[in-house]
Each structure stands twice: as structure tokens, then as C-alpha cells.
Design a protein around this motif. Structure first.
Motif, PDB file in Angstrom:
ATOM      1  N   LYS A 194       0.839  -1.206   0.000  1.00  0.00           N
ATOM      2  CA  LYS A 194       0.000   0.000   0.000  1.00  0.00           C
ATOM      3  C   LYS A 194       0.870   1.251   0.000  1.00  0.00           C
ATOM      4  O   LYS A 194       0.613   2.205  -0.738  1.00  0.00           O
ATOM      5  CB  LYS A 194      -0.931   0.013   1.209  1.00  0.00           C
ATOM      6  CG  LYS A 194      -2.040  -0.990   1.132  1.00  0.00           C
ATOM      7  CD  LYS A 194      -2.946  -0.892   2.344  1.00  0.00           C
ATOM      8  CE  LYS A 194      -4.046  -1.932   2.293  1.00  0.00           C
ATOM      9  NZ  LYS A 194      -4.917  -1.871   3.484  1.00  0.00           N
ATOM     10  N   LEU A 195       1.908   1.237   0.838  1.00  0.00           N
ATOM     11  CA  LEU A 195       2.809   2.391   0.891  1.00  0.00           C
ATOM     12  C   LEU A 195       3.525   2.577  -0.435  1.00  0.00           C
ATOM     13  O   LEU A 195       3.697   3.697  -0.925  1.00  0.00           O
ATOM     14  CB  LEU A 195       3.830   2.229   2.025  1.00  0.00           C
ATOM     15  CG  LEU A 195       3.290   2.361   3.445  1.00  0.00           C
ATOM     16  CD1 LEU A 195       4.384   2.043   4.450  1.00  0.00           C
ATOM     17  CD2 LEU A 195       2.762   3.751   3.668  1.00  0.00           C
ATOM     18  N   THR A 196       3.932   1.479  -1.032  1.00  0.00           N
ATOM     19  CA  THR A 196       4.635   1.544  -2.319  1.00  0.00           C
ATOM     20  C   THR A 196       3.713   2.125  -3.378  1.00  0.00           C
ATOM     21  O   THR A 196       4.124   2.983  -4.171  1.00  0.00           O
ATOM     22  CB  THR A 196       5.108   0.133  -2.733  1.00  0.00           C
ATOM     23  OG1 THR A 196       5.857  -0.442  -1.675  1.00  0.00           O
ATOM     24  CG2 THR A 196       5.957   0.193  -3.978  1.00  0.00           C
ATOM     25  N   ASN A 197       2.466   1.665  -3.391  1.00  0.00           N
ATOM     26  CA  ASN A 197       1.500   2.183  -4.366  1.00  0.00           C
ATOM     27  C   ASN A 197       1.252   3.678  -4.159  1.00  0.00           C
ATOM     28  O   ASN A 197       1.165   4.441  -5.116  1.00  0.00           O
ATOM     29  CB  ASN A 197       0.171   1.426  -4.266  1.00  0.00           C
ATOM     30  CG  ASN A 197       0.275   0.026  -4.831  1.00  0.00           C
ATOM     31  OD1 ASN A 197       1.154  -0.243  -5.657  1.00  0.00           O
ATOM     32  ND2 ASN A 197      -0.614  -0.855  -4.394  1.00  0.00           N
ATOM     33  N   LEU A 198       1.120   4.098  -2.913  1.00  0.00           N
ATOM     34  CA  LEU A 198       0.916   5.524  -2.631  1.00  0.00           C
ATOM     35  C   LEU A 198       2.093   6.357  -3.095  1.00  0.00           C
ATOM     36  O   LEU A 198       1.931   7.427  -3.696  1.00  0.00           O
ATOM     37  CB  LEU A 198       0.683   5.746  -1.133  1.00  0.00           C
ATOM     38  CG  LEU A 198      -0.693   5.362  -0.596  1.00  0.00           C
ATOM     39  CD1 LEU A 198      -0.734   5.490   0.915  1.00  0.00           C
ATOM     40  CD2 LEU A 198      -1.758   6.250  -1.222  1.00  0.00           C
ATOM     41  N   LEU A 199       3.305   5.887  -2.811  1.00  0.00           N
ATOM     42  CA  LEU A 199       4.507   6.626  -3.233  1.00  0.00           C
ATOM     43  C   LEU A 199       4.610   6.693  -4.752  1.00  0.00           C
ATOM     44  O   LEU A 199       4.992   7.726  -5.309  1.00  0.00           O
ATOM     45  CB  LEU A 199       5.758   5.992  -2.632  1.00  0.00           C
ATOM     46  CG  LEU A 199       5.919   6.139  -1.120  1.00  0.00           C
ATOM     47  CD1 LEU A 199       7.128   5.339  -0.642  1.00  0.00           C
ATOM     48  CD2 LEU A 199       6.070   7.592  -0.757  1.00  0.00           C
ATOM     49  N   GLU A 200       4.268   5.608  -5.429  1.00  0.00           N
ATOM     50  CA  GLU A 200       4.319   5.613  -6.894  1.00  0.00           C
ATOM     51  C   GLU A 200       3.304   6.595  -7.461  1.00  0.00           C
ATOM     52  O   GLU A 200       3.594   7.326  -8.406  1.00  0.00           O
ATOM     53  CB  GLU A 200       4.046   4.206  -7.431  1.00  0.00           C
ATOM     54  CG  GLU A 200       5.194   3.256  -7.240  1.00  0.00           C
ATOM     55  CD  GLU A 200       4.855   1.846  -7.674  1.00  0.00           C
ATOM     56  OE1 GLU A 200       3.706   1.604  -8.131  1.00  0.00           O
ATOM     57  OE2 GLU A 200       5.740   0.984  -7.552  1.00  0.00           O
ATOM     58  N   ASN A 201       2.108   6.643  -6.858  1.00  0.00           N
ATOM     59  CA  ASN A 201       1.072   7.572  -7.322  1.00  0.00           C
ATOM     60  C   ASN A 201       1.501   9.013  -7.117  1.00  0.00           C
ATOM     61  O   ASN A 201       1.236   9.869  -7.949  1.00  0.00           O
ATOM     62  CB  ASN A 201      -0.245   7.315  -6.599  1.00  0.00           C
ATOM     63  CG  ASN A 201      -0.907   6.029  -7.054  1.00  0.00           C
ATOM     64  OD1 ASN A 201      -0.605   5.533  -8.144  1.00  0.00           O
ATOM     65  ND2 ASN A 201      -1.791   5.494  -6.236  1.00  0.00           N
ATOM     66  N   GLN A 202       2.175   9.263  -6.019  1.00  0.00           N
ATOM     67  CA  GLN A 202       2.631  10.629  -5.741  1.00  0.00           C
ATOM     68  C   GLN A 202       3.729  11.024  -6.712  1.00  0.00           C
ATOM     69  O   GLN A 202       3.823  12.169  -7.129  1.00  0.00           O
ATOM     70  CB  GLN A 202       3.131  10.752  -4.310  1.00  0.00           C
ATOM     71  CG  GLN A 202       2.021  10.735  -3.292  1.00  0.00           C
ATOM     72  CD  GLN A 202       2.542  10.837  -1.874  1.00  0.00           C
ATOM     73  OE1 GLN A 202       3.743  10.774  -1.653  1.00  0.00           O
ATOM     74  NE2 GLN A 202       1.637  10.971  -0.920  1.00  0.00           N
ATOM     75  N   GLN A 203       4.587  10.109  -7.064  1.00  0.00           N
ATOM     76  CA  GLN A 203       5.683  10.425  -7.982  1.00  0.00           C
ATOM     77  C   GLN A 203       5.181  10.651  -9.392  1.00  0.00           C
ATOM     78  O   GLN A 203       5.794  11.380 -10.156  1.00  0.00           O
ATOM     79  CB  GLN A 203       6.720   9.298  -7.971  1.00  0.00           C
ATOM     80  CG  GLN A 203       7.501   9.228  -6.677  1.00  0.00           C
ATOM     81  CD  GLN A 203       8.430   8.024  -6.647  1.00  0.00           C
ATOM     82  OE1 GLN A 203       8.391   7.186  -7.531  1.00  0.00           O
ATOM     83  NE2 GLN A 203       9.253   7.950  -5.617  1.00  0.00           N
ATOM     84  N   LEU A 204       4.049  10.073  -9.742  1.00  0.00           N
ATOM     85  CA  LEU A 204       3.501  10.244 -11.073  1.00  0.00           C
ATOM     86  C   LEU A 204       2.998  11.667 -11.294  1.00  0.00           C
ATOM     87  O   LEU A 204       2.940  12.135 -12.426  1.00  0.00           O
ATOM     88  CB  LEU A 204       2.379   9.249 -11.318  1.00  0.00           C
ATOM     89  CG  LEU A 204       2.797   7.777 -11.396  1.00  0.00           C
ATOM     90  CD1 LEU A 204       1.568   6.895 -11.589  1.00  0.00           C
ATOM     91  CD2 LEU A 204       3.779   7.565 -12.531  1.00  0.00           C
ATOM     92  N   THR A 205       2.639  12.330 -10.245  1.00  0.00           N
ATOM     93  CA  THR A 205       2.167  13.695 -10.362  1.00  0.00           C
ATOM     94  C   THR A 205       3.337  14.591 -10.736  1.00  0.00           C
ATOM     95  O   THR A 205       4.334  14.655 -10.040  1.00  0.00           O
ATOM     96  CB  THR A 205       1.555  14.178  -9.038  1.00  0.00           C
ATOM     97  OG1 THR A 205       0.584  13.237  -8.612  1.00  0.00           O
ATOM     98  CG2 THR A 205       0.918  15.525  -9.199  1.00  0.00           C
ATOM     99  N   THR A 206       3.208  15.267 -11.844  1.00  0.00           N
ATOM    100  CA  THR A 206       4.281  16.140 -12.293  1.00  0.00           C
ATOM    101  C   THR A 206       3.739  17.534 -12.501  1.00  0.00           C
ATOM    102  O   THR A 206       2.536  17.745 -12.688  1.00  0.00           O
ATOM    103  CB  THR A 206       4.897  15.637 -13.617  1.00  0.00           C
ATOM    104  OG1 THR A 206       3.862  15.581 -14.590  1.00  0.00           O
ATOM    105  CG2 THR A 206       5.538  14.271 -13.435  1.00  0.00           C
ATOM    106  N   ILE A 207       4.624  18.473 -12.483  1.00  0.00           N
ATOM    107  CA  ILE A 207       4.251  19.859 -12.715  1.00  0.00           C
ATOM    108  C   ILE A 207       4.345  20.124 -14.201  1.00  0.00           C
ATOM    109  O   ILE A 207       5.368  19.847 -14.845  1.00  0.00           O
ATOM    110  CB  ILE A 207       5.188  20.812 -11.940  1.00  0.00           C
ATOM    111  CG1 ILE A 207       5.074  20.539 -10.453  1.00  0.00           C
ATOM    112  CG2 ILE A 207       4.873  22.244 -12.271  1.00  0.00           C
ATOM    113  CD1 ILE A 207       6.064  21.308  -9.625  1.00  0.00           C
ATOM    114  N   LYS A 208       3.284  20.650 -14.736  1.00  0.00           N
ATOM    115  CA  LYS A 208       3.281  20.954 -16.155  1.00  0.00           C
ATOM    116  C   LYS A 208       4.053  22.241 -16.390  1.00  0.00           C
ATOM    117  O   LYS A 208       3.895  23.215 -15.665  1.00  0.00           O
ATOM    118  CB  LYS A 208       1.852  21.112 -16.666  1.00  0.00           C
ATOM    119  CG  LYS A 208       1.047  19.847 -16.575  1.00  0.00           C
ATOM    120  CD  LYS A 208      -0.350  20.068 -17.079  1.00  0.00           C
ATOM    121  CE  LYS A 208      -1.163  18.797 -16.949  1.00  0.00           C
ATOM    122  NZ  LYS A 208      -2.548  18.998 -17.391  1.00  0.00           N
TER     123      LYS A 208
END
Length: 117
Positions: free
Chosen positions: A4-18
Motif C-alpha cells: 500500500k505504501l509503495t502504491n501511494l509513493l508511486e502515485n505521488q511520484q507520477l504527479t508532475t508539474i506541467k
């Protein structure tokens, strides 16, 4: 739990600034704004002093009007209390006088009755 923690961290890293493409007009506008504020920071205290002195010319009448209204309200309440005290005092005197008059009238009646006997 770790998954669960790994999935949360991966989701957060996917967010990028345009990144935003800025054209020449926006760059020029930004440069003008930076120059304007740069001038203010160079003069520093002088501009602040000029701004503050300008603000002192305009008087805050709202605070004064509220204070004046409160003062008038307190004065009116004091006057009402004083008038009520005077009315109460006069009423007590009237009641005492009426009681005395009744006593005197009763005394006269009893004296008349004793004289008749």
C-alpha cells in the motif's frame, strides 16, 4: 502494508508539474513588475515612510463614530438611571405621605369616637 505504501509513493511520484510556455508579452510584463518592485526595495524605508505619511492624512472616522455612539449610549443610560432614582425617591415619599395621612385620619376618627362616649 508495504504494498500500500509503495502504491501511494508511486502515485505521488507520477504527479508532475506541467511546464508553461511563456510568450514574449508575458515575459515583458513579468520583467516590468519585477523592475517596479525592485525599485521599491532599493529605496526601502523612504517609500514606506511616504506610504505611512500618506495614510495618516486619511482619518479613521469609523472608530471615532463607534466610540462616540458608545459614549452617548452610556450617558443616556446614566441619565435614565438617575431619572428612575428620582422617580423612585418621589414615589417612596408619596407612599410615606399617604401612610401618614391614613394614620392621621384613623387617629381623628378614633378621637371623635372617644369624644362621643
Amino acid at each position: 502494508m508495504n504494498e500500500k505504501l509503495t502504491n501511494l509513493l508511486e502515485n505521488q511520484q507520477l504527479t508532475t508539474i506541467k511546464t508553461r510556455n511563456i510568450n514574449e508579452e508575458e515575459k515583458h510584463r513579468k520583467q516590468l513588475i519585477l523592475q517596479q518592485y525592485g525599485e521599491l526595495s532599493d529605496d526601502g524605508d523612504e517609500n514606506v515612510a511616504q506610504y505611512n505619511s500618506g495614510a495618516s492624512v486619511v482619518k479613521n472616522t469609523n472608530a471615532e463614530s463607534v466610540a462616540m455612539a458608545e459614549k452617548l449610549k452610556r450617558e443616556k443610560m446614566k441619565q435614565n438611571v438617575e431619572e428612575k432614582r428620582e422617580r423612585d425617591k418621589q414615589e417612596r415619599e408619596n407612599q410615606k405621605q399617604k401612610a401618614q395621612d391614613r394614620k392621621d385620619a384613623e387617629k381623628k376618627r378614633t378621637q371623635k369616637g372617644e369624644k362621643r362616649r
